[in-house]
Each structure stands twice: as C-alpha cells, then as structure tokens.
Enzyme design. Structure first.
Site, PDB file in Angstrom:
ATOM      1  N   TRP A   9      12.956  -1.851   2.817  1.00 22.86           N
ATOM      2  CA  TRP A   9      13.696  -3.107   2.820  1.00 22.86           C
ATOM      3  C   TRP A   9      14.125  -3.489   1.406  1.00 22.86           C
ATOM      4  CZ3 TRP A   9      14.294  -6.559   7.106  1.00 22.86           C
ATOM      5  CH2 TRP A   9      13.669  -6.135   8.288  1.00 22.86           C
ATOM      6  N   ASP A  10      15.398  -3.822   1.275  1.00 20.63           N
ATOM      7  CA  ASP A  10      15.853  -4.497   0.067  1.00 20.63           C
ATOM      8  C   ASP A  10      15.200  -5.882   0.029  1.00 20.63           C
ATOM      9  OD1 ASP A  10      17.503  -5.079  -2.213  1.00 20.63           O
ATOM     10  OD2 ASP A  10      18.851  -6.186  -0.885  1.00 20.63           O
ATOM     11  N   LEU A  11      15.149  -6.487  -1.138  1.00 20.73           N
ATOM     12  CA  LEU A  11      14.528  -7.807  -1.272  1.00 20.73           C
ATOM     13  C   LEU A  11      15.579  -8.918  -1.264  1.00 20.73           C
ATOM     14  CD1 LEU A  11      12.104  -9.649  -1.728  1.00 20.73           C
ATOM     15  CD2 LEU A  11      12.201  -9.071  -4.166  1.00 20.73           C
ATOM     16  N   ASP A  12      16.358  -9.012  -2.337  1.00 19.84           N
ATOM     17  CA  ASP A  12      17.340 -10.090  -2.480  1.00 19.84           C
ATOM     18  C   ASP A  12      18.451  -9.958  -1.442  1.00 19.84           C
ATOM     19  OD1 ASP A  12      15.923 -11.019  -4.653  1.00 19.84           O
ATOM     20  OD2 ASP A  12      17.213 -10.052  -6.138  1.00 19.84           O
ATOM     21  N   ILE A 165      17.244  -0.805   4.841  1.00 20.33           N
ATOM     22  CA  ILE A 165      17.877  -2.041   5.295  1.00 20.33           C
ATOM     23  C   ILE A 165      18.256  -2.871   4.072  1.00 20.33           C
ATOM     24  CG2 ILE A 165      17.586  -4.158   6.640  1.00 20.33           C
ATOM     25  CD1 ILE A 165      15.574  -2.672   8.368  1.00 20.33           C
TER      26      ILE A 165
END
Length: 215
Positions: A9-12, A165
């Site tokens: 997973w991407d964060l921002d 994602i």
C-alpha cells in the site's frame, strides 16, 4: 482472494489524506526561502505523492535550492505536518478484511520511512502491516520502482502474486516495472486517466471497492 499473497500500500493519498500537512509544510519552506509567490494548499495538491525534491525543483524553477527547500520542509513536517493527516474512511475495515483472509500487508511509500513509521503508529495502523518500506532521508529508494524492488526482495514475495495499491502514476509504473499488478484509487490525488495510462489494472472509487479487485 486465494491467488494474491501480498498487498503493498502507498501511504499518502491511499491510506491517509495528508493534504494539510504536506501543503502547509511546502508553504513554510517557500516562505523561509522568500520565494516570490506562495501557492495555495489547493494549488499544491499535485505535490502529494511524487518525490518531494523533484516537486521543489519544479516549483523553484531549478535544482539550486531544492535540497535546502526539503530541509526546511522537514523542519515543520517532522513536528507538525505529519499529524495534519487522517485515515480515509473505510481503510481500516479493508485492511482488517485482507488480514483475516491471509494476505500479507506492507506499506510502500516514497516518504522517508522514519516519517511513515510515525504516521502508521499515530493512526493505529501498525497491527495491519508486517513492515513499512520507505525512502531514506538522503533520497535512497525515493524512486517507486527501486523501492518496490527492494520491498519485494526484503519480504520474499512473488511479484506475480503481489499487488500495489496507490493513487498516482508512479505507483502503477513501479508495479509494472517489477512484474506486479497495480490497483489505482480515485479517492486520492491522481485521476482515472493518469492511473490507467500508467498501467493500472483496476481503478477504485472507494476503499471498500478495492476488495472486489483482489482475487
């Protein structure tokens, strides 16, 4: 969900909405540099996701003050900006469902991991993830393709059974360059066209919709 074994997973713009903290910290840096114009928060949303130094170079019209701008940004972000943030509605429930289905979950962000770790802890997301992968403060692994290559190796997962994602084109390009499928999310800061043109296999308007794209 039997075929997919791991989800990065991407964060921002994917797990959390960081707009106030990022844009205000950019404004702070520009003010400290006496930049001739200070963009509004809305005018700076394009900076959410891509590597920060490159964004400053674009704003400042060159490389000369980009490193100084990053240092000034971190002055504010490290104490204030990283908490001007919030988890998107529905994300925690999606993470719980995936964990219960046997998925291995990781964070993979271009943000320095020292900041990413604090954000994940602050918003109570730690229990969902095996590990948080991010860049170093010196810029190592800020490129998403390099970051994902490192994450896949460290986690010992098969790219063909791993998803990325994220909400921006570099998330999808990084996935493609590493033999992974990418799912783009539209509730973040990238457009449908941006994500599809970058190679997204699916685009999802909401966090719950992600579950229907994982098999």
């Amino acid at each position: 969900m039997s075929r997919v074994r791991a989800v990065l997973w991407d964060l921002d713009g994917t797990l959390t909405d960081p707009k106030p903290g990022i844009t205000r910290s950019i404004q702070y840096a520009l003010q400290k540099l006496d930049h001739h114009t200070i963009p509004t928060e809305d005018e700076l949303t394009w900076c959410i996701g891509p590597p920060l130094r490159a964004s400053f170079a674009r704003i400042l019209g060159g490389e000369d003050f980009a490193d100084r701008a990053v240092a000034l940004y971190r002055e504010r972000f490290s104490d204030i900006g990283l908490y001007e943030n919030g988890v998107y509605d529905g994300v925690s429930e999606v993470l719980t469902t995936l964990s219960q289905s046997g998925q291995r979950l990781f964070v993979a962000t271009s943000k320095p991991h020292v900041f990413a770790e604090r954000i994940i802890d602050h918003f109570g997301l730690r229990d969902h993830f095996e590990r948080v992968f991010g860049s170093e403060l010196d810029g190592t692994r800020v490129d998403k393709s390099h970051l994902l290559e490192y994450a896949l190796k460290e986690a010992s997962v098969d790219p063909a059974k791993t998803l990325m994602i994220g909400d921006r084109s570099h998330d999808m390009v990084g996935a493609k360059n590493n033999g992974m499928k990418g799912i783009g999310v539209l509730y973040g800061y990238g457009s449908r066209d941006e994500l599809l043109e970058a190679g997204a296999h699916h685009v999802c308007a909401t966090p719950p919709a992600i579950l229907g794209c994982i098999s």
